[in-house]
Design an enzyme around this catalytic site. Structure first.
Site, PDB file in Angstrom:
ATOM      1  N   SER A   1     -24.116  20.431  -7.847  1.00 20.84           N
ATOM      2  CA  SER A   1     -23.603  21.278  -6.759  1.00 20.84           C
ATOM      3  C   SER A   1     -24.467  22.530  -6.544  1.00 20.84           C
ATOM      4  O   SER A   1     -24.907  23.178  -7.480  1.00 20.84           O
ATOM      5  CB  SER A   1     -22.173  21.720  -7.058  1.00 20.84           C
ATOM      6  OG  SER A   1     -21.789  22.665  -6.099  1.00 20.84           O
TER       7      SER A   1
ATOM      8  N   SER B   1     -23.155  24.966  -4.705  1.00 17.96           N
ATOM      9  CA  SER B   1     -22.188  26.012  -4.352  1.00 17.96           C
ATOM     10  C   SER B   1     -22.288  27.272  -5.221  1.00 17.96           C
ATOM     11  O   SER B   1     -22.212  28.380  -4.677  1.00 17.96           O
ATOM     12  CB  SER B   1     -20.762  25.468  -4.408  1.00 17.96           C
ATOM     13  OG  SER B   1     -20.603  24.509  -3.416  1.00 17.96           O
TER      14      SER B   1
ATOM     15  N   LYS C   1     -10.256  15.862  -1.785  1.00 20.12           N
ATOM     16  CA  LYS C   1      -9.963  16.615  -0.548  1.00 20.12           C
ATOM     17  C   LYS C   1      -8.653  16.205   0.132  1.00 20.12           C
ATOM     18  O   LYS C   1      -8.057  16.993   0.851  1.00 20.12           O
ATOM     19  CB  LYS C   1     -11.103  16.432   0.453  1.00 20.12           C
ATOM     20  CG  LYS C   1     -12.386  17.134   0.066  1.00 20.12           C
ATOM     21  CD  LYS C   1     -13.405  16.968   1.165  1.00 20.12           C
ATOM     22  CE  LYS C   1     -14.683  17.704   0.850  1.00 20.12           C
ATOM     23  NZ  LYS C   1     -15.585  17.752   1.996  1.00 20.12           N
TER      24      LYS C   1
ATOM     25  N   ASN D   1     -10.659  21.558   2.001  1.00 18.04           N
ATOM     26  CA  ASN D   1     -11.790  21.759   1.081  1.00 18.04           C
ATOM     27  C   ASN D   1     -11.737  23.143   0.424  1.00 18.04           C
ATOM     28  O   ASN D   1     -12.662  23.524  -0.270  1.00 18.04           O
ATOM     29  CB  ASN D   1     -13.142  21.535   1.779  1.00 18.04           C
ATOM     30  CG  ASN D   1     -13.491  22.667   2.706  1.00 18.04           C
ATOM     31  OD1 ASN D   1     -12.626  23.436   3.126  1.00 18.04           O
ATOM     32  ND2 ASN D   1     -14.754  22.800   3.023  1.00 18.04           N
TER      33      ASN D   1
ATOM     34  N   GLY E   1     -20.734   7.974  12.371  1.00 15.69           N
ATOM     35  CA  GLY E   1     -19.984   7.974  11.111  1.00 15.69           C
ATOM     36  C   GLY E   1     -18.540   8.360  11.317  1.00 15.69           C
ATOM     37  O   GLY E   1     -18.208   9.114  12.254  1.00 15.69           O
TER      38      GLY E   1
ATOM     39  N   GLY F   1     -16.403   9.303   8.505  1.00 12.85           N
ATOM     40  CA  GLY F   1     -15.904   9.806   7.216  1.00 12.85           C
ATOM     41  C   GLY F   1     -15.288  11.189   7.329  1.00 12.85           C
ATOM     42  O   GLY F   1     -14.954  11.662   8.425  1.00 12.85           O
ATOM     43  N   GLY F   2     -15.149  11.841   6.180  1.00 10.09           N
ATOM     44  CA  GLY F   2     -14.469  13.132   6.091  1.00 10.09           C
ATOM     45  C   GLY F   2     -15.068  14.203   6.983  1.00 10.09           C
ATOM     46  O   GLY F   2     -14.344  14.903   7.693  1.00 10.09           O
ATOM     47  N   ALA F   3     -16.388  14.336   6.959  1.00  6.41           N
ATOM     48  CA  ALA F   3     -17.023  15.400   7.748  1.00  6.41           C
ATOM     49  C   ALA F   3     -16.783  15.178   9.240  1.00  6.41           C
ATOM     50  O   ALA F   3     -16.544  16.137   9.987  1.00  6.41           O
ATOM     51  CB  ALA F   3     -18.517  15.443   7.459  1.00  6.41           C
TER      52      ALA F   3
ATOM     53  N   GLY G   1     -27.906  20.735   8.754  1.00  7.79           N
ATOM     54  CA  GLY G   1     -26.580  21.132   8.267  1.00  7.79           C
ATOM     55  C   GLY G   1     -26.544  22.350   7.365  1.00  7.79           C
ATOM     56  O   GLY G   1     -25.465  22.706   6.874  1.00  7.79           O
TER      57      GLY G   1
HETATM   58  P1  NAP Z   1     -18.347  10.116   3.893  1.00  8.70           P
HETATM   59  O1  NAP Z   1     -16.900  10.462   3.909  1.00  8.70           O
HETATM   60  O2  NAP Z   1     -18.905   9.295   2.817  1.00  8.70           O
HETATM   61  O3  NAP Z   1     -18.554   9.433   5.324  1.00  8.70           O
HETATM   62  C1  NAP Z   1     -19.732   9.145   5.908  1.00  8.70           C
HETATM   63  C2  NAP Z   1     -19.530   8.086   6.975  1.00  8.70           C
HETATM   64  O4  NAP Z   1     -20.827   7.695   7.352  1.00  8.70           O
HETATM   65  C3  NAP Z   1     -18.840   6.824   6.480  1.00  8.70           C
HETATM   66  O5  NAP Z   1     -17.482   6.894   6.725  1.00  8.70           O
HETATM   67  C4  NAP Z   1     -19.549   5.727   7.240  1.00  8.70           C
HETATM   68  O6  NAP Z   1     -18.892   5.499   8.489  1.00  8.70           O
HETATM   69  C5  NAP Z   1     -20.914   6.291   7.535  1.00  8.70           C
HETATM   70  N1  NAP Z   1     -21.948   5.816   6.586  1.00  8.70           N
HETATM   71  C6  NAP Z   1     -21.924   5.862   5.231  1.00  8.70           C
HETATM   72  N2  NAP Z   1     -23.088   5.391   4.725  1.00  8.70           N
HETATM   73  C7  NAP Z   1     -23.848   5.044   5.791  1.00  8.70           C
HETATM   74  C8  NAP Z   1     -25.138   4.485   5.941  1.00  8.70           C
HETATM   75  N3  NAP Z   1     -25.898   4.201   4.874  1.00  8.70           N
HETATM   76  N4  NAP Z   1     -25.597   4.241   7.178  1.00  8.70           N
HETATM   77  C9  NAP Z   1     -24.855   4.540   8.269  1.00  8.70           C
HETATM   78  N5  NAP Z   1     -23.615   5.058   8.188  1.00  8.70           N
HETATM   79  C10 NAP Z   1     -23.125   5.316   6.977  1.00  8.70           C
HETATM   80  O7  NAP Z   1     -19.228  11.408   3.931  1.00  8.70           O
HETATM   81  P2  NAP Z   1     -18.880  12.807   4.589  1.00  8.70           P
HETATM   82  O8  NAP Z   1     -18.208  13.649   3.590  1.00  8.70           O
HETATM   83  O9  NAP Z   1     -18.224  12.552   5.893  1.00  8.70           O
HETATM   84  O10 NAP Z   1     -20.337  13.420   4.773  1.00  8.70           O
HETATM   85  C11 NAP Z   1     -21.254  12.840   5.664  1.00  8.70           C
HETATM   86  C12 NAP Z   1     -22.574  13.589   5.614  1.00  8.70           C
HETATM   87  O11 NAP Z   1     -22.377  14.919   6.049  1.00  8.70           O
HETATM   88  C13 NAP Z   1     -23.177  13.697   4.213  1.00  8.70           C
HETATM   89  O12 NAP Z   1     -24.567  13.580   4.312  1.00  8.70           O
HETATM   90  C14 NAP Z   1     -22.792  15.075   3.758  1.00  8.70           C
HETATM   91  O13 NAP Z   1     -23.717  15.621   2.833  1.00  8.70           O
HETATM   92  C15 NAP Z   1     -22.857  15.830   5.077  1.00  8.70           C
HETATM   93  N6  NAP Z   1     -21.979  17.003   5.102  1.00  8.70           N
HETATM   94  C16 NAP Z   1     -22.570  18.201   5.347  1.00  8.70           C
HETATM   95  C17 NAP Z   1     -21.797  19.331   5.432  1.00  8.70           C
HETATM   96  C18 NAP Z   1     -22.455  20.653   5.702  1.00  8.70           C
HETATM   97  O14 NAP Z   1     -21.830  21.689   5.482  1.00  8.70           O
HETATM   98  N7  NAP Z   1     -23.668  20.659   6.194  1.00  8.70           N
HETATM   99  C19 NAP Z   1     -20.408  19.253   5.257  1.00  8.70           C
HETATM  100  C20 NAP Z   1     -19.833  18.003   5.017  1.00  8.70           C
HETATM  101  C21 NAP Z   1     -20.644  16.888   4.945  1.00  8.70           C
HETATM  102  P3  NAP Z   1     -18.727   4.005   9.063  1.00  8.70           P
HETATM  103  O15 NAP Z   1     -18.327   3.173   7.872  1.00  8.70           O
HETATM  104  O16 NAP Z   1     -17.670   4.134  10.086  1.00  8.70           O
HETATM  105  O17 NAP Z   1     -20.056   3.608   9.624  1.00  8.70           O
END
Ligand code: NAP
Length: 276
Positions: free
Chosen positions: A15, A17, A66, A87, A126, A128-130, A234
């Site tokens: 991390s 953080s 989360k 979060n 995507g 997911g959570g973000a 990001g």
């Molecule tokens: P997550 O919950 O794992 O979700 C990511 C989503 O992306 C999945 O639900 C999936 O959607 C899709 N995915 C996963 N692996 C993939 C791949 N190899 N190719 C294409 N699509 C893929 O992750 P998250 O927490 O939402 O985070 C997503 C990204 O945002 C990460 O890289 C994280 O580091 C970044 N993030 C950045 C910040 C910031 O403050 N900058 C904050 C939060 C997250 P489908 O199954 O529907 O395709």
């Protein structure tokens, strides 16, 4: 005595953080220290109780807690209720309050880079959570059209009922839109040669935002720069969500020039040199 803060998650050794929060303490003169608390799912309830008893002022919450952590809190903020994930936890008096500062961090990033999402047509990669924090912000700010792109339509439709969802194959026929937001980990270190979409798809947009911050320029952002799109990674969101947590824990507003100062320090630590 220093106030104590931290991060609650399962695997935290990588991390970033603690470093970000140490810059925040430094720049705001908050007398705090930030610690990593690794707990498994079945220890989560007791861990939250324990943090409260020990007088911790607040924690961030990360994967995989989360959603589950919400069950053990007294109050959930409006944005976290809508996003269905927290979060950040504040321990205030006898109450535990959950927030989602990714929502605010995303908004602060848009403000910093002067991106207006009102009435805009937006594509989110995507589901997911973000992406949930991002879509809630866009809805609250009046975006005109929001389309999710998924690898698995059936699964995404179950998770996100009521939203327009397409697959990556559909992108080829997509008409011009305004803003593309990558909310997948595709392209993140070490898989820096990966990109969720090809350059022809990126060319349909005016702005590209990638929530990934490592590497500084993902392949998606390299394409978008070559196409002269406004291109944002990001890192500012990451820093801003941490700052929002500190604001909530300490009941303060941190001025935007201080936010930018903290961002610059994180930027040079991570990428070297000065931010632009
Ligand atoms: P997550 O919950 O794992 O979700 C990511 C989503 O992306 C999945 O639900 C999936 O959607 C899709 N995915 C996963 N692996 C993939 C791949 N190899 N190719 C294409 N699509 C893929 O992750 P998250 O927490 O939402 O985070 C997503 C990204 O945002 C990460 O890289 C994280 O580091 C970044 N993030 C950045 C910040 C910031 O403050 N900058 C904050 C939060 C997250 P489908 O199954 O529907 O395709």
């Amino acid at each position: 005595m220093k106030s104590l803060y931290g991060l609650l998650g399962e695997k935290l050794s990588h991390s970033f953080s603690p470093q970000i929060h140490s810059f925040i303490f430094d720049e705001t003169k908050i007398d705090g220290s930030y610690h990593l608390f690794e707990v498994s799912g079945n220890e989560l309830k007791e861990a939250i109780k324990g943090l409260k008893v020990l007088g911790i002022k607040g924690v961030n919450v990360t994967i995989p807690h989360k959603i589950d952590a919400m069950k053990y809190l007294d109050i959930i903020s409006d944005e976290a209720k809508k996003i269905k994930a927290i979060n950040t936890i504040c321990f205030k008096g006898n109450k535990t309050i959950g927030y989602n500062t990714d929502y605010y961090g995303f908004g602060m990033m848009l403000y910093k880079y002067n991106i207006d999402v009102k009435n805009k047509r937006i594509v989110i990669l995507g589901t997911g959570g973000a992406s949930r924090a991002v879509v809630q912000y866009l809805l609250d700010k009046g975006s005109k059209e929001i389309i999710f792109i998924t690898r698995n339509l059936k699964k995404a439709q179950k998770k996100l009922s009521g939203y327009k969802i397409l697959t990556y194959n559909d992108l080829e026929h997509l008409k011009e839109k305004d803003i593309l937001i990558n909310c997948t980990p595709c392209g993140m270190y070490p898989n820096v040669e990966d990109c969720p979409v090809d350059k022809q798809v990126v060319s349909k947009f005016k702005v590209a935002i990638d929530l990934i911050y490592n590497p500084e320029k993902t392949l998606l952002l390299k394409y978008s720069k070559e196409l002269n799109l406004k291109s944002i990674n990001g890192l500012y969101m990451l820093v801003a969500q941490a700052i929002k947590s500190e604001e909530l824990w300490n009941n303060i507003d941190i001025e935007s020039d201080v936010v930018n100062e903290i961002y610059d320090r994180v930027y040079s630590l991570l990428y070297g040199g000065k931010s632009i």
